[in-house]
Design an enzyme around this catalytic site. Structure first.
Site, PDB file in Angstrom:
ATOM      1  N   GLU A 128      16.305 -23.196  -8.061  1.00  0.00           N
ATOM      2  CA  GLU A 128      15.883 -21.797  -8.147  1.00  0.00           C
ATOM      3  C   GLU A 128      17.084 -20.882  -8.451  1.00  0.00           C
ATOM      4  O   GLU A 128      16.985 -19.966  -9.265  1.00  0.00           O
ATOM      5  CB  GLU A 128      15.181 -21.393  -6.838  1.00  0.00           C
ATOM      6  CG  GLU A 128      14.754 -19.950  -6.741  1.00  0.00           C
ATOM      7  CD  GLU A 128      13.776 -19.493  -7.826  1.00  0.00           C
ATOM      8  OE1 GLU A 128      13.286 -20.334  -8.590  1.00  0.00           O
ATOM      9  OE2 GLU A 128      13.557 -18.273  -7.933  1.00  0.00           O
ATOM     10  N   GLU A 180      18.024 -17.078 -16.344  1.00  0.00           N
ATOM     11  CA  GLU A 180      17.028 -16.171 -16.918  1.00  0.00           C
ATOM     12  C   GLU A 180      17.488 -14.718 -16.979  1.00  0.00           C
ATOM     13  O   GLU A 180      17.070 -13.992 -17.869  1.00  0.00           O
ATOM     14  CB  GLU A 180      15.659 -16.303 -16.245  1.00  0.00           C
ATOM     15  CG  GLU A 180      15.558 -15.833 -14.838  1.00  0.00           C
ATOM     16  CD  GLU A 180      14.168 -16.062 -14.232  1.00  0.00           C
ATOM     17  OE1 GLU A 180      13.175 -16.076 -14.960  1.00  0.00           O
ATOM     18  OE2 GLU A 180      14.106 -16.215 -13.002  1.00  0.00           O
ATOM     19  N   LYS A 215      17.529 -18.517 -11.760  1.00  0.00           N
ATOM     20  CA  LYS A 215      17.787 -17.067 -11.709  1.00  0.00           C
ATOM     21  C   LYS A 215      18.955 -16.718 -12.618  1.00  0.00           C
ATOM     22  O   LYS A 215      18.900 -15.757 -13.360  1.00  0.00           O
ATOM     23  CB  LYS A 215      18.119 -16.597 -10.283  1.00  0.00           C
ATOM     24  CG  LYS A 215      17.000 -16.577  -9.268  1.00  0.00           C
ATOM     25  CD  LYS A 215      15.865 -15.641  -9.548  1.00  0.00           C
ATOM     26  CE  LYS A 215      14.840 -16.301 -10.389  1.00  0.00           C
ATOM     27  NZ  LYS A 215      13.518 -16.485  -9.885  1.00  0.00           N
ATOM     28  N   ARG A 234       3.832   0.657  -7.060  1.00  0.00           N
ATOM     29  CA  ARG A 234       3.815  -0.359  -6.011  1.00  0.00           C
ATOM     30  C   ARG A 234       2.622  -1.290  -6.161  1.00  0.00           C
ATOM     31  O   ARG A 234       2.556  -2.316  -5.492  1.00  0.00           O
ATOM     32  CB  ARG A 234       3.733   0.324  -4.638  1.00  0.00           C
ATOM     33  CG  ARG A 234       4.916   1.228  -4.363  1.00  0.00           C
ATOM     34  CD  ARG A 234       4.547   2.293  -3.361  1.00  0.00           C
ATOM     35  NE  ARG A 234       4.361   1.735  -2.037  1.00  0.00           N
ATOM     36  CZ  ARG A 234       5.289   1.689  -1.103  1.00  0.00           C
ATOM     37  NH1 ARG A 234       6.471   2.172  -1.363  1.00  0.00           N
ATOM     38  NH2 ARG A 234       5.040   1.190   0.074  1.00  0.00           N
ATOM     39  N   HIS A 253      25.926 -39.947 -11.965  1.00  0.00           N
ATOM     40  CA  HIS A 253      25.205 -40.690 -13.002  1.00  0.00           C
ATOM     41  C   HIS A 253      25.133 -39.897 -14.304  1.00  0.00           C
ATOM     42  O   HIS A 253      24.296 -40.191 -15.147  1.00  0.00           O
ATOM     43  CB  HIS A 253      23.797 -41.038 -12.501  1.00  0.00           C
ATOM     44  CG  HIS A 253      23.832 -41.868 -11.250  1.00  0.00           C
ATOM     45  ND1 HIS A 253      24.197 -43.187 -11.252  1.00  0.00           N
ATOM     46  CD2 HIS A 253      23.620 -41.537  -9.953  1.00  0.00           C
ATOM     47  CE1 HIS A 253      24.176 -43.649 -10.011  1.00  0.00           C
ATOM     48  NE2 HIS A 253      23.839 -42.660  -9.191  1.00  0.00           N
ATOM     49  N   ASN A 256      -0.417   1.199   6.499  1.00  0.00           N
ATOM     50  CA  ASN A 256       0.280   0.147   5.741  1.00  0.00           C
ATOM     51  C   ASN A 256       0.742  -0.906   6.733  1.00  0.00           C
ATOM     52  O   ASN A 256       1.071  -0.583   7.880  1.00  0.00           O
ATOM     53  CB  ASN A 256       1.527   0.705   5.056  1.00  0.00           C
ATOM     54  CG  ASN A 256       1.174   1.541   3.850  1.00  0.00           C
ATOM     55  OD1 ASN A 256       0.006   1.671   3.494  1.00  0.00           O
ATOM     56  ND2 ASN A 256       2.196   2.095   3.221  1.00  0.00           N
ATOM     57  N   GLY A 257       0.811  -2.152   6.280  1.00  0.00           N
ATOM     58  CA  GLY A 257       1.312  -3.210   7.151  1.00  0.00           C
ATOM     59  C   GLY A 257       0.168  -4.011   7.743  1.00  0.00           C
ATOM     60  O   GLY A 257      -0.940  -4.016   7.211  1.00  0.00           O
ATOM     61  N   TRP A 317      -3.390  -2.224  -1.542  1.00  0.00           N
ATOM     62  CA  TRP A 317      -3.174  -3.476  -2.268  1.00  0.00           C
ATOM     63  C   TRP A 317      -3.617  -4.554  -1.299  1.00  0.00           C
ATOM     64  O   TRP A 317      -2.936  -4.834  -0.319  1.00  0.00           O
ATOM     65  CB  TRP A 317      -1.687  -3.614  -2.620  1.00  0.00           C
ATOM     66  CG  TRP A 317      -1.436  -4.566  -3.725  1.00  0.00           C
ATOM     67  CD1 TRP A 317      -1.674  -4.368  -5.055  1.00  0.00           C
ATOM     68  CD2 TRP A 317      -0.882  -5.876  -3.613  1.00  0.00           C
ATOM     69  NE1 TRP A 317      -1.300  -5.467  -5.763  1.00  0.00           N
ATOM     70  CE2 TRP A 317      -0.816  -6.393  -4.926  1.00  0.00           C
ATOM     71  CE3 TRP A 317      -0.439  -6.656  -2.558  1.00  0.00           C
ATOM     72  CZ2 TRP A 317      -0.323  -7.667  -5.188  1.00  0.00           C
ATOM     73  CZ3 TRP A 317       0.049  -7.916  -2.824  1.00  0.00           C
ATOM     74  CH2 TRP A 317       0.104  -8.412  -4.121  1.00  0.00           C
ATOM     75  N   CYS A 344       0.839  -1.190   0.000  1.00  0.00           N
ATOM     76  CA  CYS A 344       0.000   0.000   0.000  1.00  0.00           C
ATOM     77  C   CYS A 344       0.882   1.251   0.000  1.00  0.00           C
ATOM     78  O   CYS A 344       2.070   1.192   0.280  1.00  0.00           O
ATOM     79  CB  CYS A 344      -0.866   0.009   1.246  1.00  0.00           C
ATOM     80  SG  CYS A 344      -1.775  -1.532   1.450  1.00  0.00           S
ATOM     81  N   LYS A 372       6.296 -11.588 -17.315  1.00  0.00           N
ATOM     82  CA  LYS A 372       6.021 -11.750 -15.878  1.00  0.00           C
ATOM     83  C   LYS A 372       4.844 -12.699 -15.666  1.00  0.00           C
ATOM     84  O   LYS A 372       4.820 -13.466 -14.716  1.00  0.00           O
ATOM     85  CB  LYS A 372       5.732 -10.376 -15.262  1.00  0.00           C
ATOM     86  CG  LYS A 372       5.544 -10.387 -13.760  1.00  0.00           C
ATOM     87  CD  LYS A 372       6.866 -10.546 -13.031  1.00  0.00           C
ATOM     88  CE  LYS A 372       6.708 -10.733 -11.541  1.00  0.00           C
ATOM     89  NZ  LYS A 372       7.871 -11.405 -10.943  1.00  0.00           N
TER      90      LYS A 372
HETATM   91  C1  F6R Z   1      11.094 -17.081 -12.704  1.00  0.00           C
HETATM   92  C2  F6R Z   1       9.683 -16.805 -12.818  1.00  0.00           C
HETATM   93  C3  F6R Z   1       8.823 -17.799 -13.501  1.00  0.00           C
HETATM   94  C4  F6R Z   1       7.478 -17.933 -12.785  1.00  0.00           C
HETATM   95  C5  F6R Z   1       6.537 -18.818 -13.586  1.00  0.00           C
HETATM   96  C6  F6R Z   1       5.224 -19.053 -12.862  1.00  0.00           C
HETATM   97  O1  F6R Z   1      11.768 -16.051 -12.086  1.00  0.00           O
HETATM   98  O2  F6R Z   1       9.215 -15.799 -12.373  1.00  0.00           O
HETATM   99  O3  F6R Z   1       9.447 -19.025 -13.591  1.00  0.00           O
HETATM  100  O4  F6R Z   1       7.713 -18.456 -11.519  1.00  0.00           O
HETATM  101  O5  F6R Z   1       6.267 -18.233 -14.828  1.00  0.00           O
HETATM  102  O6  F6R Z   1       4.541 -17.870 -12.643  1.00  0.00           O
HETATM  103  P1  F6R Z   1       3.409 -17.771 -11.559  1.00  0.00           P
HETATM  104  O7  F6R Z   1       4.009 -17.995 -10.233  1.00  0.00           O
HETATM  105  O8  F6R Z   1       2.848 -16.399 -11.746  1.00  0.00           O
HETATM  106  O9  F6R Z   1       2.411 -18.836 -11.887  1.00  0.00           O
END
Ligand code: F6R
Length: 642
Positions: free
Chosen positions: A515, A522, A519, A27, A538, A135-136, A109, A2, A637
């Site tokens: 993960e 990507e 990162k 935000r 293996h 907020n919070g 939010w 928020c 995204k």
């Molecule tokens: C990696 C990333 C993607 C998402 C994936 C799923 O940094 O952001 O791998 O995790 O596209 O997205 P959501 O979580 O929105 O279903």
């Protein structure tokens, strides 16, 4: 998250507040509102669901209806024709709405309490004496609300913020600052709020506990906001409000007081940010900002859910239903899939339930065997990922109970699920998920602990211990961010040109590796592979030579010894090992060239601090390569196509 903006000064503030809120739009928000107080003490509030254009329209509509009412009440003897009367009254109402010189605004939010006009801030007590924006999270809001209701207070929203307005009003006789102080003492949680008092133009009182609040000092005017961009166009002179402090704001400036009573001198700083940098709160990218927001993301996500045992009403599952479950199945894509992998270990270990984990795009086509004894947990930050939504529909049609874990209120996943557990990470702008990942993992722990509690598979003393450990995590993440930045930077500089990185880990260290490797690939486009360390011999061992950096997650776990043997195997092939280990584990340093330490916690919770150095490693390498980390090529995204 928020946004708060407040103003008191010599200028009419409607436009200043709206413009301030617009500067906080990045935000994310789903509703907004204003409270405006003119010099005669007349107070107007406006709320709207949707964007700030809707709030502007609501302000105009309010002015219009006031005008029409005024026009309707004109005496019939008025010399003006009805059209002229309406116009004159409209003008008068506009003037009144626009003349306020003290006001507060908020963008909400939603985290708890649906998106609605009633839940939009500002909130007030029933008599409208105190108006607040917050907020919070106030963790003990339910208990306070029950007490206030028992005393006859009627609430009009589902929010924790309204409780704060009622509480201040209850203590408000003639001293607004004292009223805020007394109310503050009764609150638990983490929050920042600003209160405005009817009949007291020229005054705002704010308070802060672990959520940002900053004063902007102008000439004959003062701003109070949750972030600097809200007022940066008007002043660059700022004062920060600290934890457990009250701030009393007038057009002449701000006075700071400890909640305990003492006055505090606060230095005035001058910020030299431009608008873009200000949006990122001084960080060079959104991704870096979001990495630094991870302590808050975890804190907000676990907050009130650990208040009394483990509380997850959003699950919509009774304890008896939990005991009858046959299986938990996690589904998700990308980073969300990795969070589910951590969930698998936690649920199996703590709740002794069989768990499956699948990639949503695989699950939906593999004709899975499901029925009403299964709990399917769909993890999706955006709540809109096509494959995850399809997996949810399939599961529901097969009779399974479906719960969504998502960061976006009102997203499709929330509509297709039987229950929703929100991660409360705030809007994530960087395409690479960071803070939403740690919030998802925190939900995995909450879910596993709740199931263990319901099924009686962990002693209550053990649940209490783990609750405390979870509560301590945000601070550990903060420490990790501070302590690993420099060593990670040095490693990134050394290995920035490496053509390939291998990541190895076991047990909960494995999802951290997956993960971390995701990162790096990507955002810096460096090829990576992540493997269960025991599986290395293996196949992937063939890739190793002295040019290969191998990142090993060797945090505490019952299989640490095994990981150390795997590291020895890597070293024997001449590869270079960068290990992530738990503080105090000197033996890891004997096996690896470099060790990055993360603070100690229960070993099952180590993925949350351990992912931080891997996020930063990916970040630093991408920066050294001059890449756009916030918008990596080819990625979106939200993936709404199959
Ligand atoms: C990696 C990333 C993607 C998402 C994936 C799923 O940094 O952001 O791998 O995790 O596209 O997205 P959501 O979580 O929105 O279903």
């Amino acid at each position: 998250m928020c946004g708060i903006v407040g103003y008191t000064g010599s200028r009419p503030c409607l436009e200043l507040l709206l413009a301030g809120l617009e500067r906080l739009e990045y935000r994310g928000y789903d509703s907004a509102g204003l409270a405006l107080l003119d010099d005669e003490g007349t107070l107007e509030t406006v709320h709207a669901v949707g964007n700030l254009a809707r709030l502007r329209a609501a302000v105009a509509e309010r002015a219009g209806s006031a005008a029409l009412a005024a026009a309707g009440s004109e005496p019939a003897t008025s010399p003006l024709a009805s059209g002229e009367r309406e116009e004159a009254a409209l003008e008068a109402a506009e003037v009144s709405a626009r003349r306020a010189r003290t006001g507060i605004g908020h963008t909400r939010w939603a985290t708890h309490g649906r998106v609605s006009e009633e839940n939009a801030h500002p909130h007030s007590d029933p008599e409208g004496r105190v108006h607040i924006v917050l907020n919070g999270i106030v963790e003990n809001w339910a208990e306070l609300r029950a007490r206030l209701e028992a005393d006859g207070n009627v609430f009009t929203s589902d929010t924790d913020a309204e409780v704060v307005a009622h509480l201040i009003a209850r203590h408000y006789h003639d001293d607004p600052v004292e009223a805020v102080r007394r109310a503050y003492r009764e609150l638990r949680g983490h929050y920042a709020f600003v209160a405005l008092f009817a009949g007291r133009p020229g005054l705002l009182v704010g308070a802060r506990k672990e959520c940002p609040l900053v004063v902007g000092l102008g000439r004959g005017e003062t701003f109070l906001a949750s972030a600097i961009p809200a007022f940066l166009r008007h002043t660059r002179r700022i004062q920060l409000v600290e934890d457990d402090e009250l701030v009393v704001v007038t057009p002449d400036g701000a006075r700071f007081e400890r909640v305990a009573g003492a006055l505090v001198e606060r230095e005035v700083r001058v910020v030299d940010w431009d608008d873009d940098v200000a949006e990122r709160a001084g960080f060079e990218t959104f991704m870096l900002k979001e990495i630094h927001e991870q302590p808050d993301a975890v804190r907000e996500t676990v907050a009130d859910r650990l208040a009394d045992g483990v509380v997850l009403p959003e699950l919509g599952l009774g304890e008896d239903e939990a005991t009858r479950l046959r299986r938990v199945i996690f589904v998700g894509c990308g980073t969300s899939y990795h969070a589910g992998l951590v969930g698998r270990y936690a649920v199996e270990r703590w709740a002794r339930l069989p768990v499956e984990m699948d990639i949503a795009s695989e699950f939906r086509y593999r004709d899975p065997v499901l029925d009403e004894r299964d709990l399917v947990v769909a993890i999706t930050q955006s709540g809109e990922t096509a494959d995850t939504l399809a997996a949810m529909r399939l599961a529901r049609n097969s009779g399974a109970r479906v719960v969504a874990v998502t960061n976006v209120m009102g997203s499709q996943a929330t509509r297709d699920a039987d229950g929703v557990i929100y991660t409360r990470a705030g809007l994530e702008i960087g395409v690479a998920a960071t803070k939403t990942f740690v919030a998802q993992v925190a939900v995995m722990y909450l879910l596993a602990l709740w199931l263990a509690q319901a099924r009686g598979t962990l002693a209550s003393s053990e649940i209490d211990r783990l609750r405390e450990e979870l509560r301590a995590l945000p601070e550990l993440v903060r420490e990790t961010i501070d302590s690993v930045r420099e060593p990670v930077r040095a490693i990134a500089e050394h290995w920035q040109s490496a053509g390939f990185f291998l990541y190895l880990g076991r047990h909960v260290g494995l999802p951290v590796c997956l993960e971390g490797a995701l990162k790096l690939k990507e955002i810096s486009y460096v090829p990576t592979d992540a493997y269960a360390a025991g599986e290395m011999k293996h196949g992937p061992i063939a890739l190793l030579d002295e040019r290969t950096p191998v990142v090993c997650v060797a945090t505490d776990s019952p299989v640490l010894e095994k990981v150390l043997s795997n590291i020895a195997e890597v070293r024997a092939r001449g590869a270079h090992v960068v290990a992530v280990a738990t503080e105090g584990r000197k033996e890891v340093a004997e096996h690896a060239e470099e060790v990055i330490y993360v603070p100690r916690s229960d070993w099952m919770l180590q993925p949350i601090p351990a992912i931080v150095p891997l996020q930063l490693l990916a970040y630093e390498i991408a920066r050294l390569k001059g890449l756009n980390v916030d918008q990596p090529r080819n990625l979106a995204k939200t993936v709404t196509v199959e």
